[in-house]
Design an enzyme around this catalytic site. Structure first.
Site, PDB file in Angstrom:
ATOM      1  N   HIS A   1      14.362  10.033 -19.843  1.00 10.75           N
ATOM      2  CA  HIS A   1      14.746  10.271 -18.447  1.00 10.75           C
ATOM      3  C   HIS A   1      16.070   9.635 -18.051  1.00 10.75           C
ATOM      4  CE1 HIS A   1      13.464   6.393 -16.366  1.00 10.75           C
ATOM      5  NE2 HIS A   1      12.859   6.238 -17.527  1.00 10.75           N
TER       6      HIS A   1
ATOM      7  N   CYS B   1      12.242  -2.223 -10.586  1.00 12.83           N
ATOM      8  CA  CYS B   1      11.032  -2.747 -11.200  1.00 12.83           C
ATOM      9  C   CYS B   1       9.840  -2.043 -10.580  1.00 12.83           C
ATOM     10  CB  CYS B   1      10.926  -4.262 -11.050  1.00 12.83           C
ATOM     11  SG  CYS B   1      10.552  -4.755  -9.386  1.00 12.83           S
TER      12      CYS B   1
ATOM     13  N   SER C   1      15.293   6.557 -24.191  1.00 14.82           N
ATOM     14  CA  SER C   1      14.329   7.018 -23.189  1.00 14.82           C
ATOM     15  C   SER C   1      14.817   8.326 -22.588  1.00 14.82           C
ATOM     16  CB  SER C   1      14.179   5.957 -22.097  1.00 14.82           C
ATOM     17  OG  SER C   1      13.420   6.479 -21.031  1.00 14.82           O
TER      18      SER C   1
ATOM     19  N   GLY D   1      10.754   4.389 -23.051  1.00 15.48           N
ATOM     20  CA  GLY D   1      11.687   3.396 -23.590  1.00 15.48           C
ATOM     21  C   GLY D   1      10.995   2.043 -23.700  1.00 15.48           C
ATOM     22  N   THR D   2      10.148   1.760 -22.737  1.00 15.31           N
ATOM     23  CA  THR D   2       9.415   0.482 -22.738  1.00 15.31           C
ATOM     24  C   THR D   2       8.535   0.382 -23.983  1.00 15.31           C
ATOM     25  OG1 THR D   2       9.409   0.417 -20.323  1.00 15.31           O
ATOM     26  CG2 THR D   2       7.703  -0.874 -21.454  1.00 15.31           C
TER      27      THR D   2
HETATM   28  N1  PLP Z   1      15.555  -0.335 -21.483  1.00 13.89           N
HETATM   29  C1  PLP Z   1      16.519  -0.170 -20.583  1.00 13.89           C
HETATM   30  C2  PLP Z   1      17.870  -0.729 -20.846  1.00 13.89           C
HETATM   31  C3  PLP Z   1      16.281   0.522 -19.405  1.00 13.89           C
HETATM   32  O1  PLP Z   1      17.252   0.660 -18.494  1.00 13.89           O
HETATM   33  C4  PLP Z   1      14.985   1.043 -19.184  1.00 13.89           C
HETATM   34  C5  PLP Z   1      14.660   1.748 -17.921  1.00 13.89           C
HETATM   35  O2  PLP Z   1      15.062   1.336 -16.848  1.00 13.89           O
HETATM   36  C6  PLP Z   1      14.013   0.860 -20.165  1.00 13.89           C
HETATM   37  C7  PLP Z   1      14.337   0.164 -21.305  1.00 13.89           C
HETATM   38  C8  PLP Z   1      12.625   1.384 -20.000  1.00 13.89           C
HETATM   39  O3  PLP Z   1      12.563   2.765 -20.249  1.00 13.89           O
HETATM   40  P1  PLP Z   1      11.343   3.611 -19.642  1.00 13.89           P
HETATM   41  O4  PLP Z   1      11.625   3.772 -18.180  1.00 13.89           O
HETATM   42  O5  PLP Z   1      11.380   4.909 -20.381  1.00 13.89           O
HETATM   43  O6  PLP Z   1      10.105   2.850 -19.902  1.00 13.89           O
END
Ligand code: PLP
Length: 387
Positions: free
Chosen positions: A201, A330, A199, A77-78
Site C-alpha cells: 500500500h 500509529c 509493503s 510490511g509489519t
Molecule cells: N516499515 C515502514 C518504513 C513503514 O513506513 C511502514 C508503514 O507505515 C511499515 C513498515 C509497515 O507496513 P504495513 O503498513 O504494511 O504493516
C-alpha cells in the site's frame, strides 16, 4: 452539511498510504474472480490461483532484483519486518540490532529480543563506529531501513555490509525498504541486504499484503507454521487477489520510477521552497550537514515550525481538506512524539511542531498550489493565537 468534494482535498500523506493504481485494482478484481481456487491444490482452478501468485512473484522479483524463489508473500510490511528479525534470531539465538530511526515494526521486535538500538547522527545516518563496536560472531541480524518514513533520509547499506563482512560473518543484513521502493532503485541500493521488506500500500498496491525478500543463502526460520506455503517460510492460504495487485503495482512503480522521481522531486522542492519563503524560520529536517546535502527520497517534505504544536496545525489543515501527518501514523491515530526526530537530537519543543507532507505518483501542481496557499497562513494564525 455537504461532504467535501475531492477537488477540495489535498492528500499529502502518501507515506502513510497511497491510493491504489487503477491497473492494480483491476488486477485485484480479476484475480478475485478467476483465482478463487486454493493455490496449494492440484486441480485446474487451484492451478489458476497458483499461476496468478507466481506471475506476481515474477513481477516483484524483477522489480527488486531478486530470484522468484526469494520472494515471500506475507500479510503486511509489519509482518515482513517481524519475520526478518524473529526469523533470523531463531536460527542461532544470536544478538539482534537495528537503528534508532526504524519503524516500530522493526524497533519493537528488536527491543523485545533485548537487542541493541544503534544511534544515528543529526542527519539521521547510522553511527557506523557503534555498529563496529557490537559486530562480532554472535551478531545474528542488523536491520537498517533504506529510507526513513518520517524524514525520507536514505542510508548507505554498502558501508554497513562492509562492517558485517569484516567483523560479523554470521550476521544477516535486513533492510526495511517499505518507504524506499517508490523512489529508489531497490535492486541496486538494497543489493547488499540479505532480507528486504516491502509493503503493497505504499506504492499503489493494496493494504494487507507485504513481501520479504529472503536471499537464497539467508537462513531464517518461519514464524507462522501451518500448511508450509511460501517455501515453508510463511504458512497461510495466499491472498491471491491482493498479491496479484501488488505485483502489478510493483512492476508499474519500477518502470515509471525515474519519471515519477523527477516530477515529484520538482513538486516537493516547490512546496518546501514556498513554505520557507513564506515562513523563513521553518526548519527543513535533515536537509544539510555542513556543506553537504543529505540524500532524501523525492516524495518527502518534512519541516518543523518553531512555536507551534503539530496537532493543532493538523486539526486546522484537516478542516480545509489538507491531509498530512506529524510523526509516523500509529494504530491509535494519536500523535506520539517522534522517536525519529528524538534520535536525531531534535529538541522536544522543535519536534513538537513537525509536519510530514509526503507526496506520491499522483500529486499534482494544483495540490502544491493549494498547500502553499493554505499551510503558511494556518501556521501564522496559530502563532498569532498563542502570542
Ligand atoms: N516499515 C515502514 C518504513 C513503514 O513506513 C511502514 C508503514 O507505515 C511499515 C513498515 C509497515 O507496513 P504495513 O503498513 O504494511 O504493516
Amino acid at each position: 452539511m455537504s461532504a467535501r468534494t475531492e477537488s477540495e482535498e489535498t492528500y499529502l500523506d502518501w507515506a502513510a498510504s497511497t491510493p491504489m493504481r487503477p491497473e492494480a485494482l483491476q488486477a485485484m478484481v480479476q484475480a478475485a474472480q478467476d483465482g478463487y481456487g486454493n493455490p496449494t491444490g492440484a486441480h485446474h482452478r487451484a492451478r489458476v490461483g497458483r499461476r496468478i501468485v507466481d506471475d506476481a512473484r515474477d513481477q516483484v522479483a524483477d522489480a527488486v532484483g531478486a530470484e522468484p524463489s526469494e520472494v515471500i508473500f506475507c500479510g503486511s510490511g509489519t509482518e515482513a519486518d517481524n519475520l526478518a528479525i524473529f526469523g533470523a534470531h531463531a536460527t542461532n539465538n544470536g544478538h539482534v540490532a537495528c537503528s534508532a530511526i526504524e519503524h516500530h515494526a522493526v524497533l519493537h521486535p528488536v527491543q523485545h529480543l533485548g537487542g541493541t538500538v544503534l544511534d544515528v547522527d543529526s542527519a539521521g545516518q547510522l553511527d557506523i563506529a557503534q555498529l563496529r563496536s557490537i559486530a562480532n560472531d554472535d551478531l545474528a541480524i542488523v536491520s537498517v531501513m533504506l529510507a526513513n518514513n518520517e524524514t525520507g533520509v536514505v542510508q548507505r547499506l554498502d558501508e554497513i555490509r562492509a562492517v558485517l563482512d569484516e567483523l560479523a560473518p554470521n550476521a544477516l543484513l535486513h533492510t526495511d525498504a517499505v518507504q524506499a521502493f517508490p523512489w529508489l532503485d531497490v535492486a541496486e541500493l538494497a543489493a547488499p541486504a540479505d532480507l528486504i521488506s516491502l509493503s503493497g500500500h505504499k506504492f499503489g498496491g493494496p493494504k494487507g499484503v507485504g513481501v520479504l525478500i529472503v536471499r537464497s543463502h539467508a537462513d531464517i526460520k518461519a514464524q507462522t507454521l501451518g500448511g508450509g506455503q511460501e517455501f515453508e517460510l510463511r504458512s497461510g492460504t495466499h491472498n491471491v487477489a491482493g498479491i496479484a495487485a501488488l505485483g502489478v503495482a510493483a512492476q508499474m512503480m519500477a518502470s515509471e520510477r525515474a519519471q515519477v522521481v523527477e516530477n515529484v522531486g520538482a513538486l516537493r522542492d516547490r512546496l518546501v521552497g514556498g513554505i520557507m519563503q513564506a515562513l523563513p524560520d521553518t526548519i527543513e529536517s535533515a536537509r544539510q550537514v555542513g556543506d553537504a546535502a543529505v540524500e532524501k527520497v523525492a516524495g518527502s517534505a518534512h519541516v518543523c515550525f518553531p512555536g507551534i504544536e503539530s496537532e493543532a496545525l493538523l486539526f486546522k489543515l484537516e478542516r480545509v481538506g489538507i491531509y498530512a501527518s506529524a510523526a509516523s501514523s500509529c494504530a491509535s491515530g494519536a500523535q506520539d512524539p517522534s522517536h525519529v526526530l528524538a534520535a536525531m537530537g531534535y529538541p522536544r519543543e522543535l519536534a513538537a511542531g513537525s509536519l510530514r507532507m509526503s507526496l506520491g505518483f499522483g500529486t499534482t501542481d494544483a495540490d502544491i498550489d493549494r498547500a502553499l496557499a493554505i499551510i503558511p497562513e494556518c501556521v501564522q494564525t496559530l502563532r498569532a493565537a498563542s502570542a
